[in-house]
Design an enzyme around this catalytic site. Structure first.
Site, mmCIF file in Angstrom:
data_model
loop_
_atom_site.group_PDB
_atom_site.id
_atom_site.type_symbol
_atom_site.label_atom_id
_atom_site.label_comp_id
_atom_site.label_asym_id
_atom_site.label_seq_id
_atom_site.Cartn_x
_atom_site.Cartn_y
_atom_site.Cartn_z
ATOM 1 N N HIS A 61 0.831 -1.219 0.000
ATOM 2 C CA HIS A 61 0.000 0.000 0.000
ATOM 3 C C HIS A 61 0.858 1.259 0.000
ATOM 4 O O HIS A 61 1.910 1.334 0.638
ATOM 5 C CB HIS A 61 -0.992 -0.008 1.160
ATOM 6 C CG HIS A 61 -0.418 0.164 2.535
ATOM 7 N ND1 HIS A 61 -0.248 1.404 3.113
ATOM 8 C CD2 HIS A 61 -0.003 -0.733 3.464
ATOM 9 C CE1 HIS A 61 0.236 1.264 4.342
ATOM 10 N NE2 HIS A 61 0.409 -0.016 4.579
ATOM 11 N N ASP A 163 6.159 2.416 7.037
ATOM 12 C CA ASP A 163 4.868 1.753 6.836
ATOM 13 C C ASP A 163 4.042 2.639 5.891
ATOM 14 O O ASP A 163 3.502 3.638 6.305
ATOM 15 C CB ASP A 163 4.161 1.602 8.183
ATOM 16 C CG ASP A 163 2.777 0.988 8.069
ATOM 17 O OD1 ASP A 163 2.440 0.460 6.998
ATOM 18 O OD2 ASP A 163 2.031 1.035 9.081
ATOM 19 N N GLU A 193 -5.233 1.511 2.310
ATOM 20 C CA GLU A 193 -5.067 0.351 3.199
ATOM 21 C C GLU A 193 -5.298 0.729 4.644
ATOM 22 O O GLU A 193 -5.879 -0.045 5.415
ATOM 23 C CB GLU A 193 -3.658 -0.236 3.013
ATOM 24 C CG GLU A 193 -3.421 -1.574 3.730
ATOM 25 C CD GLU A 193 -2.883 -1.432 5.143
ATOM 26 O OE1 GLU A 193 -2.752 -2.469 5.826
ATOM 27 O OE2 GLU A 193 -2.591 -0.288 5.587
ATOM 28 N N GLU A 194 -4.824 1.905 5.042
ATOM 29 C CA GLU A 194 -4.881 2.305 6.443
ATOM 30 C C GLU A 194 -6.300 2.549 6.944
ATOM 31 O O GLU A 194 -6.523 2.661 8.148
ATOM 32 C CB GLU A 194 -4.032 3.561 6.664
ATOM 33 C CG GLU A 194 -2.540 3.379 6.410
ATOM 34 C CD GLU A 194 -1.841 2.520 7.456
ATOM 35 O OE1 GLU A 194 -2.517 1.986 8.359
ATOM 36 O OE2 GLU A 194 -0.607 2.398 7.372
ATOM 37 N N ASP A 216 4.390 -5.721 3.361
ATOM 38 C CA ASP A 216 4.085 -4.659 4.318
ATOM 39 C C ASP A 216 5.070 -4.778 5.479
ATOM 40 O O ASP A 216 5.914 -5.678 5.503
ATOM 41 C CB ASP A 216 2.636 -4.802 4.808
ATOM 42 C CG ASP A 216 2.009 -3.491 5.242
ATOM 43 O OD1 ASP A 216 2.734 -2.593 5.703
ATOM 44 O OD2 ASP A 216 0.767 -3.359 5.131
ATOM 45 N N HIS A 303 3.440 3.587 13.006
ATOM 46 C CA HIS A 303 2.449 4.656 13.126
ATOM 47 C C HIS A 303 2.934 5.828 13.970
ATOM 48 O O HIS A 303 2.192 6.796 14.154
ATOM 49 C CB HIS A 303 1.102 4.142 13.639
ATOM 50 C CG HIS A 303 0.340 3.359 12.617
ATOM 51 N ND1 HIS A 303 -1.038 3.229 12.653
ATOM 52 C CD2 HIS A 303 0.740 2.670 11.529
ATOM 53 C CE1 HIS A 303 -1.434 2.484 11.629
ATOM 54 N NE2 HIS A 303 -0.357 2.124 10.942
#
Length: 334
Positions: A61, A163, A193-194, A216, A303
């Site tokens: 992604h 990420d 994707e998130e 990923d 994140h």
């Protein structure tokens, strides 16, 4: 390792739903190495490299987490909601940048300075004098991303948005190296994707692969006080996904990935994750089902405004993706 490209990928703006900048960069990089490149209605980039074997879809992604302005107060401070998963304590005092170049910093209400606060206690300070001044710079509905830097040491890459720009980097570098594809290859750079793996759902439906592999990051279990939600460690090689909360990977494909890694002397480890998910979950349930696996990059502090991954793990993932592209899969059993 092409650090210039990886830095460009991590720096490109691409909060979920606003992936135009990162998509443009991906298209520039992928076009010379694919037989056909398309962009679907949702914004996924689908690069096809012809091969004689079964359809094999990789998905990484391109979108990132971020924040969206929901209110501008009379003093010009911005209240916001999350786009993807944000942890209040992790983003406190982080720099952010909007797509138009406006920058600011996340701060917290003065009565919450003990860090026991919620997302609604945070605000973005863009240096505005008042609401009218702020509205000349941003508006309600604008999104912002982390404004972090790109750093390296002897073993690690430290940056915002590894990420999953690291996963995109793996696919790009592997595609450039593939010489003898044994499978009909589809490299998908998916959107959103998130916020629910939406891009992978539509891409898998249109590609209709026999095999699907998500590329990923994964949360390692190698820091002090680790909660043991994962099984990987940084520096131990590419992580072959067994399961996460979105997928239980096809056992025969997991086995075959290990066989391919062994035959090519690529360091690998098992990736068992009790939290989170990837595009694999959506690929697996497309049409009448897809044999599904994952190749993951162990990445600390996911994140957060600064994430960390090992160079050697990224290189192992590139080598494994290339080896899979150039190997017969032969996974008729489940």
């Amino acid at each position: 390792m092409n650090l210039t490209l990886l830095q460009s990928l991590t720096a490109a703006f691409g909060v979920s739903g606003c992936e135009e900048d990162i998509r443009t960069l991906i298209l520039q990089e992928v076009a010379p190495y694919a037989d056909e490149v398309t962009v679907d209605a949702l914004g996924n980039v689908i690069a096809h490299k012809q091969g004689s074997g079964p359809k094999l879809m990789f998905s990484a992604h391109i979108d990132s987490i971020g924040l969206m302005v929901t209110h501008i107060d009379e003093k010009g401070y911005l209240r916001f909601c999350q786009v993807g998963g944000l942890e209040p304590a992790a983003i406190y005092q982080a720099p952010v940048r909007f797509q138009n170049g406006v920058c600011g910093v996340i701060s917290v209400n003065e009565d919450k300075s003990d860090k026991q606060f919620k997302l609604t206690d945070l605000f973005v300070d863009i240096g505005a004098k008042d609401r009218a001044d702020a509205e000349t710079m941003v508006k309600v509905g604008d999104v912002a991303a982390y404004g972090g830097s790109f750093l390296t040491n002897r073993s690690q890459i430290i940056s915002s948005y590894l990420d999953n720009r690291a996963g995109c980097f793996v696919l790009l570098e592997a595609l450039k190296q593939v010489e003898r594809p044994q499978n009909d290859l589809y490299f998908v750079f998916s959107v959103q994707e998130e916020v629910g793996c939406r891009g992978a759902r539509t891409a898998a439906w249109s590609v209709h692969p026999e095999y699907g592999i998500a590329v990923d990051v994964t949360c390692p279990d190698d820091v002090p006080g680790a909660a043991h939600v994962g099984s990987t460690a940084i520096g131990k090689g590419a992580a072959v996904k067994v399961m996460d909360r979105s997928v239980i990977c096809t056992p025969s494909l997991v086995k075959r990935l290990h066989e391919i890694a062994g035959a090519n002397q690529i360091a690998v480890q098992d990736d068992i994750l009790t939290c989170g998910g990837t595009d694999a979950g959506q690929m697996q349930v497309s049409h009448s089902g897809v044999k599904t696996g994952g190749i993951s990059i162990p990445c600390r502090y996911t994140h957060a405004p600064a994430e960390a991954a090992a160079r050697e793990d990224i290189e192992a993932c590139i080598a494994l993706v290339r080896a899979v592209c150039e190997s017969e899969l032969n996974t008729h059993e489940f």
